[in-house]
Design a protein around this motif. Structure first.
Motif, PDB file in Angstrom:
ATOM      1  N   THR A  57     -25.603  13.019  -7.839  1.00 26.08           N
ATOM      2  CA  THR A  57     -24.365  13.765  -8.050  1.00 26.08           C
ATOM      3  C   THR A  57     -23.667  13.240  -9.304  1.00 26.08           C
ATOM      4  OG1 THR A  57     -24.115  14.076  -5.691  1.00 26.08           O
ATOM      5  CG2 THR A  57     -22.144  14.404  -7.029  1.00 26.08           C
ATOM      6  N   CYS A  58     -23.387  14.131 -10.224  1.00 23.68           N
ATOM      7  CA  CYS A  58     -22.679  13.744 -11.452  1.00 23.68           C
ATOM      8  C   CYS A  58     -21.195  13.572 -11.127  1.00 23.68           C
ATOM      9  CB  CYS A  58     -22.880  14.811 -12.524  1.00 23.68           C
ATOM     10  SG  CYS A  58     -21.949  14.438 -14.033  1.00 23.68           S
ATOM     11  N   LEU A  59     -20.627  12.469 -11.575  1.00 17.97           N
ATOM     12  CA  LEU A  59     -19.221  12.170 -11.281  1.00 17.97           C
ATOM     13  C   LEU A  59     -18.306  12.395 -12.484  1.00 17.97           C
ATOM     14  CD1 LEU A  59     -19.701   8.849  -9.253  1.00 17.97           C
ATOM     15  CD2 LEU A  59     -19.448  11.175  -8.369  1.00 17.97           C
ATOM     16  N   LEU A  60     -18.800  13.111 -13.476  1.00 20.63           N
ATOM     17  CA  LEU A  60     -17.987  13.257 -14.693  1.00 20.63           C
ATOM     18  C   LEU A  60     -16.924  14.345 -14.578  1.00 20.63           C
ATOM     19  CD1 LEU A  60     -20.554  12.754 -17.605  1.00 20.63           C
ATOM     20  CD2 LEU A  60     -18.954  11.120 -16.635  1.00 20.63           C
ATOM     21  N   CYS A  61     -17.207  15.391 -13.817  1.00 23.84           N
ATOM     22  CA  CYS A  61     -16.163  16.423 -13.731  1.00 23.84           C
ATOM     23  C   CYS A  61     -16.087  16.980 -12.317  1.00 23.84           C
ATOM     24  CB  CYS A  61     -16.362  17.512 -14.786  1.00 23.84           C
ATOM     25  SG  CYS A  61     -17.369  18.918 -14.300  1.00 23.84           S
ATOM     26  N   SER A  62     -15.105  17.820 -12.092  1.00 25.67           N
ATOM     27  CA  SER A  62     -14.833  18.298 -10.734  1.00 25.67           C
ATOM     28  C   SER A  62     -15.848  19.310 -10.230  1.00 25.67           C
ATOM     29  CB  SER A  62     -13.413  18.873 -10.654  1.00 25.67           C
ATOM     30  OG  SER A  62     -12.486  17.839 -10.506  1.00 25.67           O
ATOM     31  N   HIS A  63     -16.846  19.651 -11.037  1.00 30.05           N
ATOM     32  CA  HIS A  63     -17.959  20.441 -10.498  1.00 30.05           C
ATOM     33  C   HIS A  63     -18.835  19.583  -9.593  1.00 30.05           C
ATOM     34  CE1 HIS A  63     -17.281  24.179 -12.533  1.00 30.05           C
ATOM     35  NE2 HIS A  63     -17.420  23.678 -13.754  1.00 30.05           N
ATOM     36  N   TYR A  64     -18.852  18.276  -9.846  1.00 26.21           N
ATOM     37  CA  TYR A  64     -19.694  17.349  -9.066  1.00 26.21           C
ATOM     38  C   TYR A  64     -21.096  17.934  -8.846  1.00 26.21           C
ATOM     39  CZ  TYR A  64     -15.477  14.610  -8.139  1.00 26.21           C
ATOM     40  OH  TYR A  64     -14.341  13.850  -8.281  1.00 26.21           O
ATOM     41  N   CYS A  65     -21.765  18.319  -9.927  1.00 24.26           N
ATOM     42  CA  CYS A  65     -23.101  18.935  -9.818  1.00 24.26           C
ATOM     43  C   CYS A  65     -24.070  17.994  -9.107  1.00 24.26           C
ATOM     44  CB  CYS A  65     -23.658  19.230 -11.203  1.00 24.26           C
ATOM     45  SG  CYS A  65     -22.701  20.424 -12.132  1.00 24.26           S
ATOM     46  N   LYS A  66     -24.810  18.547  -8.159  1.00 21.71           N
ATOM     47  CA  LYS A  66     -25.878  17.788  -7.477  1.00 21.71           C
ATOM     48  C   LYS A  66     -27.184  18.191  -8.147  1.00 21.71           C
ATOM     49  CE  LYS A  66     -23.503  17.802  -3.005  1.00 21.71           C
ATOM     50  NZ  LYS A  66     -22.658  16.686  -3.344  1.00 21.71           N
ATOM     51  N   THR A  85     -30.369  20.027 -15.203  1.00 19.79           N
ATOM     52  CA  THR A  85     -29.175  19.790 -16.023  1.00 19.79           C
ATOM     53  C   THR A  85     -27.996  20.490 -15.364  1.00 19.79           C
ATOM     54  OG1 THR A  85     -30.607  19.759 -17.948  1.00 19.79           O
ATOM     55  CG2 THR A  85     -28.281  20.006 -18.379  1.00 19.79           C
ATOM     56  N   GLY A  86     -26.814  19.901 -15.484  1.00 23.86           N
ATOM     57  CA  GLY A  86     -25.634  20.442 -14.820  1.00 23.86           C
ATOM     58  C   GLY A  86     -25.059  21.666 -15.523  1.00 23.86           C
ATOM     59  N   ILE A  87     -23.964  22.169 -14.974  1.00 23.00           N
ATOM     60  CA  ILE A  87     -23.315  23.385 -15.496  1.00 23.00           C
ATOM     61  C   ILE A  87     -22.975  23.239 -16.977  1.00 23.00           C
ATOM     62  CG2 ILE A  87     -21.179  24.757 -15.326  1.00 23.00           C
ATOM     63  CD1 ILE A  87     -21.272  24.139 -12.273  1.00 23.00           C
ATOM     64  N   CYS A  88     -22.607  22.041 -17.383  1.00 23.07           N
ATOM     65  CA  CYS A  88     -22.212  21.803 -18.780  1.00 23.07           C
ATOM     66  C   CYS A  88     -23.396  21.892 -19.731  1.00 23.07           C
ATOM     67  CB  CYS A  88     -21.556  20.434 -18.917  1.00 23.07           C
ATOM     68  SG  CYS A  88     -22.649  19.095 -18.415  1.00 23.07           S
ATOM     69  N   GLY A  89     -24.598  21.760 -19.208  1.00 20.75           N
ATOM     70  CA  GLY A  89     -25.796  21.859 -20.049  1.00 20.75           C
ATOM     71  C   GLY A  89     -26.161  20.585 -20.779  1.00 20.75           C
ATOM     72  N   VAL A  90     -25.408  19.520 -20.582  1.00 20.25           N
ATOM     73  CA  VAL A  90     -25.693  18.313 -21.379  1.00 20.25           C
ATOM     74  C   VAL A  90     -25.768  17.034 -20.540  1.00 20.25           C
ATOM     75  CG1 VAL A  90     -24.739  19.292 -23.500  1.00 20.25           C
ATOM     76  CG2 VAL A  90     -23.265  17.940 -22.001  1.00 20.25           C
ATOM     77  N   ASN A  91     -25.660  17.136 -19.232  1.00 18.08           N
ATOM     78  CA  ASN A  91     -25.863  15.966 -18.378  1.00 18.08           C
ATOM     79  C   ASN A  91     -27.035  16.267 -17.462  1.00 18.08           C
ATOM     80  OD1 ASN A  91     -23.714  13.818 -18.885  1.00 18.08           O
ATOM     81  ND2 ASN A  91     -22.532  15.709 -18.859  1.00 18.08           N
ATOM     82  N   LYS A  92     -28.063  15.397 -17.508  1.00 21.06           N
ATOM     83  CA  LYS A  92     -29.347  15.737 -16.913  1.00 21.06           C
ATOM     84  C   LYS A  92     -29.847  14.609 -16.014  1.00 21.06           C
ATOM     85  CE  LYS A  92     -34.020  17.050 -18.375  1.00 21.06           C
ATOM     86  NZ  LYS A  92     -34.898  17.250 -19.528  1.00 21.06           N
ATOM     87  N   CYS A 123     -20.016  22.590 -22.365  1.00 20.88           N
ATOM     88  CA  CYS A 123     -18.692  22.643 -21.728  1.00 20.88           C
ATOM     89  C   CYS A 123     -18.892  22.945 -20.245  1.00 20.88           C
ATOM     90  CB  CYS A 123     -17.815  23.719 -22.366  1.00 20.88           C
ATOM     91  SG  CYS A 123     -16.080  23.586 -21.864  1.00 20.88           S
ATOM     92  N   ASN A 124     -17.906  22.517 -19.463  1.00 27.85           N
ATOM     93  CA  ASN A 124     -17.972  22.812 -18.029  1.00 27.85           C
ATOM     94  C   ASN A 124     -17.191  24.093 -17.683  1.00 27.85           C
ATOM     95  OD1 ASN A 124     -15.487  21.728 -18.550  1.00 27.85           O
ATOM     96  ND2 ASN A 124     -15.568  20.146 -16.959  1.00 27.85           N
ATOM     97  N   PHE A 125     -16.602  24.757 -18.700  1.00 24.78           N
ATOM     98  CA  PHE A 125     -15.909  26.034 -18.526  1.00 24.78           C
ATOM     99  C   PHE A 125     -16.628  27.097 -19.361  1.00 24.78           C
ATOM    100  CE2 PHE A 125     -11.216  25.301 -17.081  1.00 24.78           C
ATOM    101  CZ  PHE A 125     -11.663  24.570 -15.998  1.00 24.78           C
ATOM    102  N   THR A 180     -14.676  15.464 -21.029  1.00 24.94           N
ATOM    103  CA  THR A 180     -15.112  14.715 -19.842  1.00 24.94           C
ATOM    104  C   THR A 180     -16.638  14.795 -19.675  1.00 24.94           C
ATOM    105  OG1 THR A 180     -14.488  14.165 -17.581  1.00 24.94           O
ATOM    106  CG2 THR A 180     -14.958  16.489 -18.014  1.00 24.94           C
ATOM    107  N   ILE A 181     -17.256  15.840 -20.239  1.00 28.04           N
ATOM    108  CA  ILE A 181     -18.715  15.939 -20.099  1.00 28.04           C
ATOM    109  C   ILE A 181     -19.431  14.932 -21.005  1.00 28.04           C
ATOM    110  CG2 ILE A 181     -18.546  18.400 -19.478  1.00 28.04           C
ATOM    111  CD1 ILE A 181     -19.863  18.988 -22.239  1.00 28.04           C
ATOM    112  N   PHE A 182     -18.693  14.359 -21.967  1.00 32.56           N
ATOM    113  CA  PHE A 182     -19.299  13.257 -22.751  1.00 32.56           C
ATOM    114  C   PHE A 182     -18.461  11.978 -22.614  1.00 32.56           C
ATOM    115  CE2 PHE A 182     -16.845  15.600 -26.061  1.00 32.56           C
ATOM    116  CZ  PHE A 182     -16.164  14.587 -26.736  1.00 32.56           C
TER     117      PHE A 182
HETATM  118  S1  SF4 Z   1     -20.690  20.223 -15.268  1.00 30.58           S
HETATM  119 FE1  SF4 Z   1     -21.723  18.567 -16.362  1.00 30.58          FE
HETATM  120  S2  SF4 Z   1     -20.177  16.949 -16.405  1.00 30.58           S
HETATM  121 FE2  SF4 Z   1     -19.538  18.377 -14.825  1.00 30.58          FE
HETATM  122  S3  SF4 Z   1     -20.410  17.542 -12.962  1.00 30.58           S
HETATM  123 FE3  SF4 Z   1     -21.857  19.086 -13.753  1.00 30.58          FE
HETATM  124  S4  SF4 Z   1     -23.272  17.848 -14.951  1.00 30.58           S
HETATM  125 FE4  SF4 Z   1     -21.471  16.572 -14.658  1.00 30.58          FE
END
Ligand code: SF4
Length: 593
Positions: free
Chosen positions: A12-21, A27-34, A78-80, A127-129
């Motif tokens: 689970t990514c803890l960088l933003c409030s999406h908390y992508c699992k 790769t998460g919603i932001c496209g840059v955390n994998k 970006c997460n938006f 926050t994604i970086f």
């Molecule tokens: S959108 Fe990116 S920064 Fe946010 S939780 Fe998902 S992977 Fe992490």
């Protein structure tokens, strides 16, 4: 903080409030955390996609370091997914240009060499970086730079808690007060953003709010009133609110620009809610900041240009001394750069290199039989005494000290006791130097003869030491102490306190006799040299003349009590440079330990 946590096979990514699992290779919603197997990797670490030097007013931040520049960087991702994004070229892009590599150290050097007072993590959602931003911010702090987040407010709560002591200020978007709009059109969550805004505030991070006013989307009276009331009631009436005019961009080409009438209506709503600082952006309107106590117009700017800045002592109203809320640097400005020493960094380095070349070509003996604790240094213009001072810094360059307490006599004003600078940062042509304000405040609390007198800190006896300290000890901090009517016993107490800590080094600044003939000066200065070399106050009292004698006597007395040794490093007079022997000034340097 940990930037991810393991849950079953997913991370689970803890960088933003999406908390992508994320599953492996996902790769998460932001496209840059994998998820790269055992960890979540921030793929944009080291790869800014945009890097500029901006006026801080452009962020927009009106209560942070006015009229300064900020090194601004963003990455791709970006997460938006805002349809009106003005930075969509990078925010909605996921391809990383690996040709644009910048380490955190390189970013900080870029900021310092361009005279920036801060680094802003901006353009896309920082926050994604955050791992990259934090690594940079921690180095930036060592150079006295502030760190700024320009964000959509959708950080994780873990990141906002981790920002304490790392990020100084944030401009956060409040894009709407409509949950549906946030979720469907922007890809966020209003409740999380409102909670996060409160969290920023309670964590002590200065927050300014920006609302891009988009015709028909968020410009109704009802919605603007809800936003204004939330800011006033939950974040405080001193929270600046920037109302920014929309222009068609990206996918939002179908709506008109925001009119000045709408901006004025929103402004009136903000003021009616009790907000003290409401500003109108993207419309070339004047934006004054008035004192909340006496109403005096302290600052004004049009677009990004500061038209007026009457702040005194960093953040005070000049009329009634009420502090303006925000982040302001109370900088100890240089007063003799360009006269006593060069006002360009490359020229300072050229001087020091020249001194060292001359030293290498001399028969100077670098051998020291003790571990240095203090030096005595002259403080005239570098052409006269720079060589003598540089020997002392050169010989101690391998010590491990983190903090330098620089003690020098006041030449400009008279006052009782010792003035300890509690300013935040020490200006230098090679980038600001960190002042250890906590240590400075401790001295003022502990010793009743210490205080802060801003006027005392235009003093050259201390300032001339700073370029040497910065050159040889770039990661250290300094404490500047200027004394006037003081006993040597008081200064000895400061030296005793400072040298009790192995991380602290003491520098005593003095010149020797002034304006005698060369022969007379040699006789008088010889008393000083004997006293310093033999740690003998009786020799000193035979006729030594020195503007910093109170400090030197304090150090000799301390050295006697602690059985220190002393080594004289150099003696010369101004005649060596001027060739005029009728009126000279004497200079010496020494090391004690
Ligand atoms: S959108 Fe990116 S920064 Fe946010 S939780 Fe998902 S992977 Fe992490």
């Amino acid at each position: 903080m940990h930037y991810f946590k393991k849950e079953n096979e997913k991370l689970t990514c803890l960088l933003c409030s999406h908390y992508c699992k994320l599953k492996p290779n996902q790769t998460g919603i932001c496209g840059v955390n994998k998820n790269t197997g055992s960890k979540i990797e921030c793929l944009v670490f080291g790869y800014p996609a945009a890097l500029n030097i901006d006026p801080i007013e452009k962020k927009p931040l009106y209560h942070v370091l006015p009229n300064t520049t900020t090194l601004s960087l963003g990455t791709v991702g970006c997460n938006f997914k805002c349809p009106f994004c003005q930075n969509h070229g990078i925010s909605q892009e996921h391809n990383i240009d690996k040709n644009k590599h910048q380490t955190p150290e390189q970013l900080v050097q870029l900021a310092v060499s361009n005279g920036c007072q801060s680094i802003s993590y901006t353009y896309n959602e920082p926050t994604i970086f955050y791992p990259y931003a934090k690594a940079t911010a921690l180095i930036a702090q060592q150079y006295g730079l502030k760190n700024i987040f320009v964000s959509n407010g959708f950080e994780s709560k873990e990141v906002i808690d981790d920002m304490v002591g790392v990020i100084d200020a944030a401009n956060i978007d409040l894009k709407s007060f409509d949950k549906h709009y946030y979720k469907k059109e922007l890809g966020g969550n209003l409740d999380s953003i409102l909670d996060n805004l409160k969290r920023f505030k309670t964590n002590g991070i200065h927050v300014e709010i920006t609302t891009l006013i988009i015709p028909t989307k968020n410009d109704s009276d009802e919605e603007l009133i809800l936003m204004a009331q939330f800011i006033a009631n939950e974040l405080g009436v001193d929270t600046p609110w920037h109302l920014s005019a929309f222009h068609p961009d990206y996918k939002q080409q179908d709506l008109p620009r925001t009119s000045v009438d709408t901006l004025n209506r929103a402004y009136a709503i903000g003021k009616k809610a009790g907000l003290n600082f409401v500003y109108q952006g993207n419309a070339s309107l004047p934006n004054p900041t008035c004192c909340t106590q006496c109403g005096y117009e302290i600052l004004n700017r049009v677009t990004y240009a500061i038209e007026k800045n009457d702040l005194v002592q960093g953040n005070l109203c000049p009329k009634c001394s009420t502090p303006l809320p925000g982040v302001f640097m109370n900088t100890r400005n240089t007063s003799v750069a360009g006269t006593f020493y060069p006002d360009s960094c490359s020229e300072i380095k050229r001087y020091i290199n020249h001194f060292n070349t001359a030293l290498q070509n001399s028969d100077f003996n670098h051998q020291l039989d003790f571990s240095p604790k203090a030096i005595i240094c002259p403080h005239a213009g570098y052409v006269y005494s720079g060589f003598t001072a540089n020997i002392a810094y050169c010989i101690i360059q391998h010590i491990q000290a983190k903090r330098f307490v620089v003690i020098g006599p006041s030449h400009k004003i008279a006052f009782e006791g010792l003035s300890v600078s509690t300013q935040d940062s020490y200006q230098s042509p090679c980038g600001n130097i960190n002042i250890d304000t906590q240590y400075a405040n401790t001295l003022i609390e502990k010793f009743n003869f210490c205080h802060f007198n801003a006027q005392a800190h235009t003093e050259h006896s201390t300032e001339t030491q700073m370029p040497f300290i910065q050159h040889y000890f770039p990661n250290s901090s300094i404490v500047e102490i200027v004394y006037s009517r003081s006993s040597s016993m008081n200064i000895e107490q400061i030296i005793e306190y400072a040298l009790h800590d192995k991380d602290t080094f003491v520098i005593i600044s003095t010149d020797l006799s002034h304006f005698h003939t060369l022969n007379e000066a040699n006789i008088l200065d010889n008393y000083c040299l004997e006293a310093i070399e033999n740690l003998d106050l009786d020799s000193w009292n035979k006729g030594c003349e020195a503007c910093g004698q109170t400090g030197v006597k304090a150090l000799i007395s301390y050295a006697q009590k602690h059985q220190l040794q002393s080594k004289l490093l150099d003696y010369r007079t101004s005649a060596q440079m001027t060739k005029d022997e009728s009126s000279v000034v004497g200079y010496t340097s020494a090391v004690l330990g």
